[in-house]
Design an enzyme around this catalytic site. Structure first.
Site, PDB file in Angstrom:
ATOM      1  N   GLU A  39      23.567  -2.695  -3.354  1.00 39.28           N
ATOM      2  CA  GLU A  39      24.748  -3.758  -3.238  1.00 39.28           C
ATOM      3  C   GLU A  39      24.354  -4.867  -2.004  1.00 39.28           C
ATOM      4  O   GLU A  39      23.689  -4.488  -1.129  1.00 39.28           O
ATOM      5  CB  GLU A  39      25.742  -2.870  -2.693  1.00 39.28           C
ATOM      6  N   HIS A  78      23.296   4.588  -3.411  1.00 38.26           N
ATOM      7  CA  HIS A  78      22.986   3.026  -3.222  1.00 38.26           C
ATOM      8  C   HIS A  78      22.974   2.676  -2.007  1.00 38.26           C
ATOM      9  O   HIS A  78      23.264   3.556  -0.890  1.00 38.26           O
ATOM     10  CB  HIS A  78      24.006   2.213  -3.934  1.00 38.26           C
ATOM     11  N   HIS A 116      25.440  -0.485   4.591  1.00 40.51           N
ATOM     12  CA  HIS A 116      25.694   1.383   4.554  1.00 40.51           C
ATOM     13  C   HIS A 116      24.703   1.716   3.760  1.00 40.51           C
ATOM     14  O   HIS A 116      24.298   1.108   2.974  1.00 40.51           O
ATOM     15  CB  HIS A 116      27.146   1.557   4.213  1.00 40.51           C
TER      16      HIS A 116
END
Lengths: 134, 134
Positions: free
Chosen positions: B130, B79, B7
């Protein structure tokens, strides 16, 4: 209107260094560098199974990335691109709804040889959005 | 090491307003809001055919998004998350290579109930990354 996530672009000050970082630290598959003189950028693609990430660095003094790197010397997430089926229809809908487009707002050939428009970040929480006809 | 793009997260100051913008201007399919108290955020997912975009807004005074929105009051790209097969192995490789991890660097349950680590933006051109075990 929007379809798949076409790519995420990350502006970087030193493309060779960034390519090496993504290869060595993250084991990423990165393409060769591609100079896109007419767009004022040099690009390398991180190939992912479902989409791609583009590392972009300025090419020339008129590069659209220069200002971003002045504000963010180490680089950063620059824009996100979604595919659309009909760029002219998308443009008409957006203009009618009052969205601000970058430049004259007319679809132009983008870095992948397809028609694109850019939507001003002010309407989308500071996020520069590119729409590309797929 | 990295697999699919899991994502992209966009921090926003007003989640309801952003959901409406993505629905009305971009015709996006957006999920209901989900409060993730333990992560200090409220999230809505923009479902795309090949991945998703997460709109995140602070929940509580300790939210990890608060500082970002202080610097970027209108929001912005926050992010990018990549899937990895083995988060502990990825962590070991990254630490050994000298990459800086956020917090104590140990994999923790993330917002999707899977183990995640965050890599410091300084190693990746100002981009917070991430990694999530898939």
């Amino acid at each position: 209107m929007i379809g798949s996530l076409n790519h995420v672009a990350i502006a970087v000050p030193d493309l060779n260094s960034s390519i090496q970082t993504y290869q060595t630290l993250l084991g990423a598959s990165v393409s060769d560098k591609v100079e896109q003189i007419e767009h004022g950028v040099t690009v390398a693609f991180i190939d992912l199974p479902n989409t791609k990430v583009e590392l972009i660095t300025p090419l020339g003094h008129e590069s659209p990335i220069n200002n971003f790197l002045k504000k963010n010397p180490n680089g950063g997430l620059h824009h996100i691109c979604y595919g659309v089926k009909n760029i002219h229809k998308s443009q008409r809908i957006l203009v009618k709804a009052g969205a601000k487009l970058i430049g004259d707002g007319k679809p132009k050939l983008g870095a992948h040889g397809k028609l694109v428009i850019f939507l001003h970040p002010k309407d989308f929480n500071g996020t520069l959005i590119e729409l590309e006809e797929i």
